[in-house]
Design an enzyme around this catalytic site. Structure first.
Site, PDB file in Angstrom:
ATOM      1  N   GLY A 185       3.901  42.458  79.730  1.00 37.59           N
ATOM      2  CA  GLY A 185       4.108  41.831  81.026  1.00 37.59           C
ATOM      3  C   GLY A 185       3.267  42.502  82.092  1.00 37.59           C
ATOM      4  O   GLY A 185       2.641  41.852  82.928  1.00 37.59           O
ATOM      5  N   GLU A 194       1.860  50.178  84.050  1.00 35.77           N
ATOM      6  CA  GLU A 194       1.935  50.957  85.290  1.00 35.77           C
ATOM      7  C   GLU A 194       0.811  51.966  85.462  1.00 35.77           C
ATOM      8  O   GLU A 194       1.022  53.052  86.023  1.00 35.77           O
ATOM      9  CB  GLU A 194       3.280  51.696  85.354  1.00 35.77           C
ATOM     10  CG  GLU A 194       3.492  52.799  84.311  1.00 35.77           C
ATOM     11  CD  GLU A 194       4.149  52.344  83.031  1.00 35.77           C
ATOM     12  OE1 GLU A 194       4.652  53.198  82.282  1.00 35.77           O
ATOM     13  OE2 GLU A 194       4.161  51.124  82.770  1.00 35.77           O
ATOM     14  N   GLU A 232       6.928  48.080  88.096  1.00 34.13           N
ATOM     15  CA  GLU A 232       5.713  48.877  87.896  1.00 34.13           C
ATOM     16  C   GLU A 232       5.527  49.904  88.999  1.00 34.13           C
ATOM     17  O   GLU A 232       5.116  51.036  88.741  1.00 34.13           O
ATOM     18  CB  GLU A 232       4.489  47.961  87.806  1.00 34.13           C
ATOM     19  CG  GLU A 232       4.556  46.919  86.702  1.00 34.13           C
ATOM     20  CD  GLU A 232       4.938  47.478  85.353  1.00 34.13           C
ATOM     21  OE1 GLU A 232       4.483  48.596  85.014  1.00 34.13           O
ATOM     22  OE2 GLU A 232       5.701  46.825  84.631  1.00 34.13           O
TER      23      GLU A 232
END
Length: 949
Positions: free
Chosen positions: A337, A340, A374
């Site tokens: 998805g 980070e 994130e």
């Protein structure tokens, strides 16, 4: 090639040294006989020189998958040059690079072990060791492919306390496998374009440059990228200098903060961006995407929400954002998805981009929460990093929990914090109630292999992690939780920790604020973290007895894993009685306790505790009566909880199936989204088990009876579907009303959706279907239509320039009842030009969720498993969810046999990160078989009684 033996086995051998010598010699014979297809360092190393090492050195230095601690990286100076056109001779896309890694010698050694995978090392003479003083020379170097090591032997030992540099030159493939440094392709204005981008997490930095590729091996990175003129280069830090040449542009970046290899990001593209500066420190926020997407305004929402989310976390952590910029970029090809990477977060396009004309508010909420997730990592995970992957839950569970807080701050009208119950707590209960679940935290030496590391990134780590941290925050109070967290982050900034470090700092905050707890924080949390599963708390209002028991969906399943806490928990219980406000926390410390209340009781208010609740039959009946008379008296979240608990308690044979079904009867009066979604989630299991039996039609008729008032409610609320409900949850429940009304045969709904879709087919350039309703409308129309509707949907999917719209169409195409079309659609997943690799497993699971397509999807997976496993790259990350979905309907002995045969037939190929999911599928199938045999007739009788009433 024979692998080196596992060191855990070596330590118990009586004659360790001789055993190691035999295996080292055997290994070296294999290495010297191996013909590398690439220009790799192939000099064979002398067995004599290795045998001269002590047994202790061999044991430490050749630990198969963990680096020895003799060397600690300080910095990397890396130059990479990706070629965005294929090599004319080989047709391959490649990148070249050179790297200087500086490291300090902590313990004397004459071996350098550094991670490397799928890199070709050229110009051997240019590889060398340097230091401030004299440096040993390289005797020989070789690859250990199984453990992904580049091993270098020196003529003398490195000196303790001295710093050295290892210089290498290398070549790698810029493949489309979505791992390491890879290429992503897209079409824009009829032109094919290439993005060179990266995914280092969790163990792919070694595929880009030789490195100490473990989270605790933090270092500073000096990055230089060479790229075509007119393209833009991005990395974790801001640009230092850019030199434009005729043939290439050279971009050098400022050195990074001290960080782990998995957080490095490097991207070269033809993208453009939106930007603005945020806060007193003027953090430069930029949203990067395809030029068309930016021109269409798809980046504005992400840009607008990032600032408030960053503000929230700076206040929440009480620590300023550590970097000067926050880049976020949407990629056409990206398996996860989002990721980070510190200062340069990468996303799937569907997760970051929001088109105001075609995206739904569900897309908008997804964008807000995933950005919050994130950005939460910028501190918790990036600034302070866990020592090893065995505690990945703390990173991901924490980010999952606080993502709801960050999104709630950015969009306070949404009340998004309540959605954690559906999206995380109820979701993970289903997996954690299996004996094939696993604890949140494992022993460090049990998570070694790359596939084992990938397995940790599952629903347990994310969703259970979020649930238990939410519970912890509740019983400590949010201010105390945040105070301890802030101290933890400040104390360990730019370093690594283990989970107990967080518990210790939270305990300090508890003591500083005189919070009363029955045990220290680590004692309370360890029973939730170090053992799998969760309890069911049973309250008997007739006796006042309160007890706990390990909850299993199949109570007869064999518990093979021993628990250090004997499957008992320290349980915080919030409860209320009829007509009274919420009580303070009461702690259930042992298997049994006593409470003096014998009236109407409802426990686990707002589901702050990670457990289920059962009651005596009389209390259940009083709660159901309350729902049917004045349901608003019970908090909205607990209305959802009552149904979810009852259905799952019935599956575990702790209450009757009839009682569980009775909790749904009040839905005739319910209009709130969270209870409705909870009911539909639980009835979905009934669909999976019963939609090919005689129970199907009576079940359809009952649900049609429940959903018709909801459908009419939203018809009136929206003035015959011409307005959008104000509240986010009402928008979501409007979708439920249309989806279920059409699915159960409400004629008005089916006419509505087919008419809307037909109007779109007649005027393809003018889609008047409300974006919020498109998923439901597309699926309903595709199910009711034929080949013409499907071909139109496929044409629109191929031409969509908005990722969220393409995603809706991609799911809807799997709703057709035409088996030929479904088989064709499945075949497209084998061709990346038709279905991108990142989306292949999503298509397969969507087809599997269709009762017509389930067997087709299962047959396809069985036939194509080896191809998918070897060709989908890090797509294996999504194999766990695919296995779970494709086998979700299994409820017969024949299906169990097929599943077990599938496991046996592919044992050589393996299942990678889906290994645990396969075990869970077998366990679930066995439980389904028993459930269907025990409950089918009772369910049929109940549905018949309700539709005849």
């Amino acid at each position: 090639m024979r692998p080196l033996p596992d060191t855990t086995s070596l330590t118990v051998l009586p004659n360790l040294h001789d055993f190691v010598k035999r295996h080292i010699c055997s290994l070296l014979q294999d290495i010297s006989a191996l013909s590398f297809t690439t220009d790799i360092w192939t000099n064979s190393v002398s067995p004599v020189s290795l045998i001269s090492l002590t047994a202790q050195q061999i044991d430490e230095d050749f630990n198969p998958y963990r680096l020895p601690t003799a060397l600690v990286p300080v910095s990397y100076n890396i130059t990479l040059w990706p070629r965005l056109r294929p090599d004319p001779n080989t047709g391959l896309y490649i990148f070249t690079g050179h790297s200087t890694v500086e490291f300090e010698c902590v313990d004397e050694t004459e071996l350098i072990l550094i991670h490397s995978n799928k890199l070709s090392y050229t110009k051997l003479n240019n590889a060398h060791i340097v230091s401030g003083g004299s440096a040993p020379s390289i005797v020989s170097s070789w690859m250990q492919p199984k453990t992904q090591y580049l091993i270098t032997q020196l003529n003398n030992k490195l000196t303790q306390g001295q710093k050295y540099q290892l210089y290498t030159e290398f070549t790698g493939e810029l493949a489309d496998d979505l791992a390491g440094f890879y290429r992503s392709e897209y079409q824009e204005d009829g032109v094919r374009k290439i993005v060179a981008t990266s995914q280092m997490h969790p163990t792919h930095a070694r595929k880009v440059f030789p490195c100490f590729d473990e989270p605790a091996m933090k270092a500073v990175f000096y990055i230089t990228l060479i790229h075509p003129p007119g393209t833009v280069a991005l990395s974790n830090e801001i640009v230092n200098t850019t030199i434009d040449g005729i043939a290439v542009t050279k971009t050098k970046f400022e050195p990074t903060k001290k960080m782990s290899t998995y957080l490095l990001a490097i991207i070269i593209s033809d993208y453009t961006h939106l930007s603005y500066s945020q806060g007193d420190t003027l953090v430069n926020i930029r949203i990067w995407a395809r030029r068309t997407a930016i021109e269409q305004g798809q980046g504005h929402y992400a840009l607008n929400v990032t600032g408030p989310v960053l503000d929230f976390f700076q206040l929440y952590y009480n620590i300023s954002y550590p970097l000067s910029k926050s880049d976020q970029i949407a990629l056409p090809d990206f398996y996860f998805g989002a990721m980070e990477n510190w200062g340069l977060v990468t996303y799937r396009e569907t997760k970051l981009l929001y088109d105001p004309l075609t995206s739904s508010n569900r897309n908008k909420e997804t964008t807000a929460t995933i950005i919050a997730h994130e950005l939460a990592h910028m501190w918790f995970g990036n600034l302070v990093t866990l020592q090893w992957w065995n505690e990945v839950w703390l990173n991901e569970g924490f980010a999952s929990y606080v993502s709801y807080l960050g999104a709630d701050h950015a969009e306070p009208a949404w009340n998004v914090k309540d959605l954690i119950i559906l999206d995380e707590v109820h979701r993970v209960f289903a997996v954690d109630a299996l004996t094939s679940s696993h604890p949140l935290s494992s022993k460090e030496d049990s998570i070694i292999l790359p596939d084992q590391i990938s397995e940790q990134f599952d629903v347990i780590s994310y969703s259970k992690g979020a649930a238990v941290l939410r519970m912890l925050s509740d019983f400590l109070s949010e201010p105390v939780f945040v105070q301890g967290l802030s101290r933890y982050l400040s104390h360990f900034a730019y370093s690594n920790t283990v989970g107990n470090d967080l518990w210790n700092h939270l305990q300090m905050a508890v003591e500083a604020n005189n919070v009363s707890l029955p045990r220290p924080v680590n004692d309370i949390m360890n029973c939730w973290v170090l053992q799998m599963g969760f309890p069911v708390v049973t309250i008997d209002t007739t006796t006042g007895k309160v007890s706990q028991k390990y909850f299993l969906l199949d109570p007869e399943s064999n518990i093979k894993v021993k628990s250090p806490y004997n499957y008992e928990w320290l349980i915080p219980v919030r409860w209320m009685k009829s007509g009274e406000v919420q009580r303070d926390i009461w702690w259930l410390m042992e298997k049994e306790g006593m409470c003096n209340d014998s009236l109407w009781v409802l426990a686990n208010i707002n589901i702050t505790g990670y457990y289920r609740v059962n009651y005596d039959h009389g209390n259940w009946e009083r709660l159901i009566t309350q729902l049917n008379s004045e349901h608003q008296v019970i908090p909205v979240i607990n209305r959802a909880q009552l149904m979810d608990d009852a259905f799952n308690l019935a599956r575990a044979q702790l209450v009757s199936t009839t009682l569980a079904l009775k909790t749904t009867s009040y839905l005739l009066m319910e209009t709130e989204y969270i209870p409705w979604q909870s009911a539909l989630d639980n009835l979905h299991y009934y669909y999976l088990m019963l939609d090919c039996t005689e129970v199907y039609q009576p079940m359809q008729d009952y649900i049609k009876k429940l959903v018709t008032p909801l459908f009419l409610y939203f018809k009136n609320m929206t003035s015959n579907w011409t307005h959008i409900p104000d509240r986010l949850t009402d928008q979501y429940n409007q979708v439920n009303a249309i989806r279920m009304a059409c699915r159960t045969g409400v004629t008005e709904c089916q006419d509505l959706t087919t008419t809307w879709f037909k109007q779109w087919m007649d005027s393809p350039q003018e889609n008047l279907i409300d974006p919020n309703l498109r998923s439901a409308v597309y699926c309903s129309a595709m199910a009711a239509g034929g080949e013409a509707e499907w071909e139109f949907g496929w044409w629109q999917f191929q031409g969509s320039s908005v990722a969220s719209e393409a995603s809706k169409l991609m799911s809807a195409l799997a709703c057709t009842k035409n088996k030929t079309l479904l088989e064709r659609y499945l075949s497209y997943t084998l061709n990346p030009a038709m279905i991108r690799k990142q989306d292949a497993t999503s298509v397969i699971t969507s087809v599997a969720s269709n009762r017509v397509g389930h067997s087709l999807a299962w047959d396809f997976v069985r036939k194509q498993w080896e191809y998918m496993f070897t060709q989908y790259g890090v797509g294996s990350f999504s194999f766990a969810s695919m296995i779970s979905e494709v086998t979700a309907r299994f409820s017969t002995e024949a299906e169990l046999q097929q599943l077990e045969e599938f496991v046996e037939e592919n044992s050589a190929v393996g299942f990678g990160s889906a290994t645990l999911a396969v075990k869970q599928a077998v366990e679930r199938t066995k439980a389904n078989i028993k459930w269907l045999h025990q409950n089918k007739q009772e369910i049929l009788d109940w549905f018949n009684s309700q539709i005849q009433a």
